[in-house]
Write an enzyme that holds these catalytic residues in place. Structure first.
Site, short mmCIF file in Angstrom:
data_model
loop_
_atom_site.label_atom_id
_atom_site.label_comp_id
_atom_site.label_asym_id
_atom_site.label_seq_id
_atom_site.Cartn_x
_atom_site.Cartn_y
_atom_site.Cartn_z
N LYS C 12 14.64 -0.51 2.18
CA LYS C 12 13.30 -0.85 1.73
C LYS C 12 13.14 -0.47 0.27
CE LYS C 12 9.38 -2.36 3.79
NZ LYS C 12 9.44 -3.50 4.74
N THR C 57 13.33 -1.79 8.21
CA THR C 57 12.92 -1.30 6.89
C THR C 57 11.45 -0.84 6.92
OG1 THR C 57 12.28 -3.50 6.07
CG2 THR C 57 14.58 -2.84 5.78
N HIS C 246 15.09 -4.82 -32.16
CA HIS C 246 15.18 -5.06 -33.59
C HIS C 246 13.81 -5.33 -34.21
CE1 HIS C 246 19.45 -5.35 -32.80
NE2 HIS C 246 19.22 -6.29 -31.91
#
Lengths: 286, 286, 286, 286
Positions: C12, C57, C246
């Protein structure tokens, strides 16, 4: 005390390349995200700021665009190999590299029922992926797809799983199964038409998902991977990653209504995450 | 000093509704995000925390799921009207409301060339939208679509625009035009098949974009809107919003190569943002 | 042909746990995302849909909340160990597992100069991370942080890197260096105050970044990692991942202006991606 | 049939400007997203592709960088006014425009307890906003903030709201209140120190949120807005938008545990969305 630089890698990510190939009768469109990571003799840059061996990540970016101009772009896999050969042959300080190319799924627009020669519609978050990992001794090439949304409203059960004090989910025979599929596969040796293999694998994954009598996400994942290996001799291993995008039945009883398995809450989180690697077994005893 | 509550609105957003309609031969799937905003006699809740007139946003959510269970979901527009009627008729304290319904573009999967009765594939970020704004005196219903990605590689120029010291872009006769289209339209009076109108507008927008000899994004936007108004009598106004997803030619000259209008950098930002509203004019002198 | 299930894992993700610990004088707030992945004797679920060994789960999610209620939450690392011990001891079919806990950086609000006992302000995208990888034979525990945005406007050069036909960047002595830092570290043996170690590592990373005379992102990365290893005996290895966000000087010359190293375009893509692993070396000959 | 262009607007969004002001003792950093929309005499571009009056969106972007180089950047509000004056005075075809400037919350890093002269740490998703809407006849200037995450674990009730068949929520006296605040305010006439006003409003919003005995999100929103109007004479209207980021108590009873108001599920969706506009009333009878 002394400190060791135990590993290093650097490169450029999200180099967004668009190439239009202007054929006489139609334009071909490729929109790819390219990422390159180099490993090699770069410790002096890390340890003392000696950059003489370092190929700037901006230089990598320029290389992607320049080589894309020089060559016909056939498949992400082929261009990844081109990039791999370029960096390893040109720069002796590079010992190994990884290239990842993600291709957007632009599809040709239909105009009056005919495919347009030059207009395209976005194909959603789904991406085709080519992955190269190469050193001077070895080369590993993978294909894949990412973020393919598929959902089925029938033939999906989830029952008889382990029962204990923390289990709250009931058995269910008929649920919605939805996922955002990631697949990666390893190519066998030999000449391969990567575009044809990609199309065949994608269709096999979708059709198997649609037709499978699922007893669970794990069960369907295995069926999808096995179907690919059975039908595509060009690959010998496939990894599937399937987040379980739950659709939870909405409880209508407090509102004096029955939910005839029709009304669900779509959720993104929490989500199950199921994965498996399937491999072709040449020997019956493996 | 005294303070006035000059405006207030509250509601529930991102109510994620999934409905499966289990027809004998196939399943229909609707996945909608519903948002509701109420305006009305709620000042006591703001000013002194007196909540007696306040319909909890959780209650709104429950209402969405309950009404979706009671009724067949035909179009976002129709369900928005259902919700509007419900809230205005049931709660006297509600003076006006806004409903927005966003529908995901699930498409039926093909299995062996036949559409699956119960398996679907995600259609990307594109959403169909229904918008209702209603009070006890007036009702405004809009349809729309959002995040439709379209791109063309031919028939798109951008030239002869204003020239001054801050202009750096050259004229160009043959660029890529790409956008993530948002469209909203207002329906005319009378009975309307919202699904058919949506399909016709979407196809008209796409085909006009594909076929237009574009002298600029503004020019194409206008052509698209005008084509919709010409072909769909069911609507009398359309707004189009077109972010210009620039593909910038990559300068290959430093690398001793020529860019034959083939190699581009795809960018998300900064981006142009072009919008326009077109309206049917009944009187020639308007 | 036969197919082998060569690897499997499931669990999970995005279990979003909030715990308020109501101390007499103040409330403590923890907001954690928990992810668990189990490996073990689950092949029957994949191969034939036999789910009897499978811990759902959803059950994992319930376990997270129940154990969070039972215990004081001290650190992500400690709770990851609790979860690891729970799943391995309770379920014999589990052979190994991974736990990842991401902690949001809520900070106490100041009210009239004093920290509030119960009000908090969000700390941005930055997350603290605890990672456990455990089997019946071994245990690996890592701490980390993710998405820490840092930027410096001085003491950053980038020059003398490899020169060839694809290099377009000039040498520069004074650029902006910006990154969204990810760090992961491996703890040494012995009792460790994870909160104190986390705070010390985070501050060392930030201060070293700020003070370093950088000859490149690689150079600064190495200095940051070395400083951590020198100052924190509780860890013996650290990995740093530094995307180079950048800031590109904007060319003002076409507009008859000089850029005195003041005006930049902030970009997200493409971006450099620099990583390195530094390790404590006990032996001088390593 | 004829078609009318009933409205049009175009411009540039996400112009990402970084400016470093290099003072003798320290650097000042501004990172702003600038968006500009122009309205005016642009119908020929839409209708017939006549672009002669159109200022390219690329030209707008160049203008932002050039003016940022020419001038000291004091506040988003001041730079929005500069841009407004520039476009209206220079281009007669512009009739009105909107400028939105979003400023990232970089904060100076502490090094050994002292603020660094040149190193900064990201301040999260929170943004300060300046909004200008200007024509040749009128000017409206707004300040604001967006995505300020605040949460309180005490002094928040939600009870006695409307009860009917769709209400499922119980009354609660002690819940978590969390929001991602958006605020926009209108400045009064006269000279204003926008930075000082911003700081005062932000702190008043946070402190009022922290200290309020909340009977509902609406109630707290009103208190926050009223406190700002009472304390900041420089503004005469404020709009607050507060999505209610629910923390839902986790039901531990199925697991034989009691939730002592300590364990919650953090959710993003669905979410309540509460808004209100408060205005200074000079006349007691308004």
């Amino acid at each position: 005390m002394s400190v060791v630089l135990a590993g290093n890698s650097y490169g450029k990510s999200k180099v967004r390349l668009t190439k239009v190939s202007r054929k006489p009768d139609r334009h071909e469109l490729a929109e790819w995200d390219v990422a390159i990571q180099l490993q090699g003799d770069f410790a002096p840059a890390y340890i003392m700021g000696d950059n003489r061996q370092v190929i700037a990540t901006d230089t990598m970016k320029n290389t992607v665009y320049a080589l894309a101009a020089d060559l016909e772009l056939t498949s992400p896999e082929a261009f990844a190999r081109t990039l791999g050969a370029h960096f390893l042959s040109r720069y002796l300080q590079v010992e190994s590299l990884d290239v990842e190319i993600r291709s957007a799924r632009w599809q040709r627009v239909d105009v009056s029922g005919e495919p347009s020669p030059h207009a395209f519609i976005g194909g959603g978050p789904e991406e085709r992926v080519g992955l190269l990992s190469q050193s001077r001794e070895r080369l590993s090439l993978q294909g894949g797809l990412d973020r393919l949304l598929i959902l089925k409203t029938a033939d999906s059960a989830w029952r008889d799983f382990h029962r204990d004090e923390f289990r709250a989910l009931p058995d269910v025979d008929d649920r919605i199964l939805a996922t955002e599929l990631t697949a990666n596969w390893r190519y066998s040796e030999g000449a391969i038409d990567h575009d044809a293999v990609f199309a065949a694998i994608r269709q096999t994954l979708i059709e198997t998902f649609a037709g499978h009598k699922s007893l669970g996400a794990q069960h369907t994942l295995h069926a999808m991977g096995a179907a690919v290996l059975e039908q595509c001799s060009a690959i010998d291993e496939i990894e599937l990653i399937m987040p379980n995008r739950h659709r939870i039945p909405f409880d209508l009883r407090p509102f004096q209504r029955e939910n005839r398995n029709e009304i669900f809450i779509a959720t993104d989180e929490p989500h199950g995450l199921i994965s498996g690697i399937l491999r072709r077994s040449s020997a019956p005893h493996e």
